[in-house]
Scaffold this active site. Structure first.
Site, short mmCIF file in Angstrom:
data_model
loop_
_atom_site.label_atom_id
_atom_site.label_comp_id
_atom_site.label_asym_id
_atom_site.label_seq_id
_atom_site.Cartn_x
_atom_site.Cartn_y
_atom_site.Cartn_z
N LYS A 47 10.54 -51.03 -68.56
CA LYS A 47 9.46 -52.01 -69.25
C LYS A 47 8.66 -50.81 -69.71
CE LYS A 47 6.19 -55.32 -69.76
NZ LYS A 47 6.26 -55.61 -70.97
N SER A 48 7.88 -51.16 -70.83
CA SER A 48 7.03 -50.24 -71.40
C SER A 48 5.78 -49.92 -70.61
CB SER A 48 6.29 -50.76 -72.67
OG SER A 48 7.32 -50.95 -73.67
N MET A 73 3.36 -61.35 -72.04
CA MET A 73 2.95 -60.48 -70.95
C MET A 73 1.73 -59.54 -70.98
SD MET A 73 5.68 -61.66 -69.41
CE MET A 73 5.38 -61.10 -67.87
N CYS A 130 4.53 -54.09 -79.90
CA CYS A 130 4.28 -55.15 -78.76
C CYS A 130 3.70 -56.16 -79.72
CB CYS A 130 3.55 -54.55 -77.65
SG CYS A 130 2.98 -56.24 -76.73
N GLY A 243 18.02 -58.40 -80.19
CA GLY A 243 17.51 -59.50 -80.61
C GLY A 243 18.58 -60.52 -80.40
N GLY A 244 18.47 -61.43 -79.45
CA GLY A 244 19.50 -62.51 -79.19
C GLY A 244 20.91 -62.18 -78.80
O1 RRO Z 1 4.31 -57.01 -72.70
C1 RRO Z 1 4.49 -57.57 -73.66
O2 RRO Z 1 3.80 -58.67 -73.61
C2 RRO Z 1 5.62 -57.22 -74.46
C3 RRO Z 1 5.88 -56.07 -75.07
BR1 RRO Z 1 5.00 -54.52 -74.21
C4 RRO Z 1 7.01 -55.87 -76.01
O3 RRO Z 1 7.05 -54.84 -76.46
N1 RRO Z 1 7.48 -57.14 -76.39
C5 RRO Z 1 7.20 -58.40 -75.88
O4 RRO Z 1 7.61 -59.11 -76.53
N2 RRO Z 1 6.10 -58.45 -75.15
#
Ligand code: RRO
Length: 320
Positions: A47-48, A73, A130, A243-244
């Site tokens: 996760k980032s 998120m 994001c 993607g998908g």
């Molecule tokens: O955490 C998020 O809301 C989120 C991130 Br970092 C992202 O790169 N892509 C996404 O769809 N949600």
């Protein structure tokens, strides 16, 4: 016939096969990411991770739709200093790890990249895209100049391969990909989620507290595939499709469009982690049946058949 190899090399990052999880899916817990690897993925993506802990947006942050999922998120993560130990655990478990990361400024991106490199990540994925933090962090991937600057600053801080993850929510994804390449990116991940929203008809208001969110899953595949097609025409570096992807056929489509590897995310919600092994086995069968011995032989093949689809704009010598 020669033996089939599914291994791929992304700027020095070796994968036993061309599949990874998409960042965010199953978070960043080492045991969960190990399950992705054990299920057959070639490597895992965290996760980032950002410079400091973030709680993310309040619930609801995820809504399941018929064609996929919509999330906002809001980059929840424990911060890079906490994550240093998690990378060490993934290394102990023998899992090749791509650390996805972000920052709120060029300096922060560079600092997080430096820390993740020291912590022992095998490669970095610079999240320029994001969709859920427009107010605070700005959507970096909408500005080619900023993408080039951030990428260059990150490359100054690390010897690791850097994959730059782009957004589909831009007018010209080729321009941004080219900017990342000019900044020194080693690969492009195409693409992050597609900006969307859902409204609850009974409450008569948006479902997500953030109002808008990022759409992922089968519904976005044609858009992401088109991005991979365009990006792979614009840059010389490898492209990672995202993607998908749900089936091996989806993965093969991405390879044919020009991707050297694929990331699989939302499909885990419907098919479980077994999806990685299923896609890898399907790809292997496809290669055997069609006489391919290496993944590279499949990459970009559809472009040979698609030369006639070059647009008139492309022919007009417009710089991308
Ligand atoms: O955490 C998020 O809301 C989120 C991130 Br970092 C992202 O790169 N892509 C996404 O769809 N949600």
């Amino acid at each position: 016939m020669s033996k089939i190899s599914l291994a791929v090399d992304l700027a020095g990052f070796h994968l036993r096969n061309p599949t990874m999880n998409a960042a965010g899916v199953l978070g960043m817990s080492p045991p969960l990411l190990k399950r992705v690897y054990d299920a057959g993925a070639g490597a895992v993506v965290t996760k980032s991770i950002g410079p400091v802990p973030r709680t993310g947006h309040p619930n609801p942050t995820l809504v399941q739709l018929s064609g996929g999922a919509l999330n906002a998120m809001g980059l929840p993560n424990p911060g890079v200093d906490y994550f240093v130990d998690e990378i060490a655990k993934l290394k102990e478990l023998g899992v090749p790890t791509v650390a996805s990361f972000f920052g709120g400024s060029v300096q922060e991106f560079a600092e997080v990249a430096y820390k993740l490199t020291k912590a022992g990540a095998d490669a970095l994925e610079l999240n320029a895209s994001c969709p859920n933090v427009a107010e605070e962090l700005g959507m970096l991937a909408a500005d080619a100049g900023s993408v080039e600057k951030v990428t260059a600053a990150v490359k100054d801080e690390t010897r690791l391969p850097v994959f730059v993850k782009l957004s589909p929510n831009v007018t010209n994804v080729k321009t941004v990909a080219k900017a990342a390449e000019w900044g020194g990116a080693d690969a492009i991940t195409a693409v992050n989620t597609l900006l969307g929203m859902a409204i609850d008809v009974n409450f008569r208001r948006p479902v997500l507290t953030n109002v808008t969110g990022g759409l992922s899953g089968p519904a976005v595949k044609p858009v992401a595939l088109r991005c991979v097609w365009e990006v792979s025409q614009a840059v010389e570096i490898p492209v990672i499709g995202c993607g998908g992807v749900t089936t091996w056929e989806d993965a093969v489509e991405y390879l044919l469009a020009g991707a050297s590897a694929v990331e699989i995310g939302t499909a885990v919600m419907t098919r479980g982690v077994e999806v990685y092994g299923e896609v890898v086995r399907g790809l292997e069968r496809y290669m055997t049946k069609n006489g391919f011995s290496r993944v590279e032989e499949v990459v970009g093949l559809a472009h040979e058949a698609g030369r006639h689809t070059e647009s008139r704009v492309d022919k007009c010598n417009i710089r991308v």
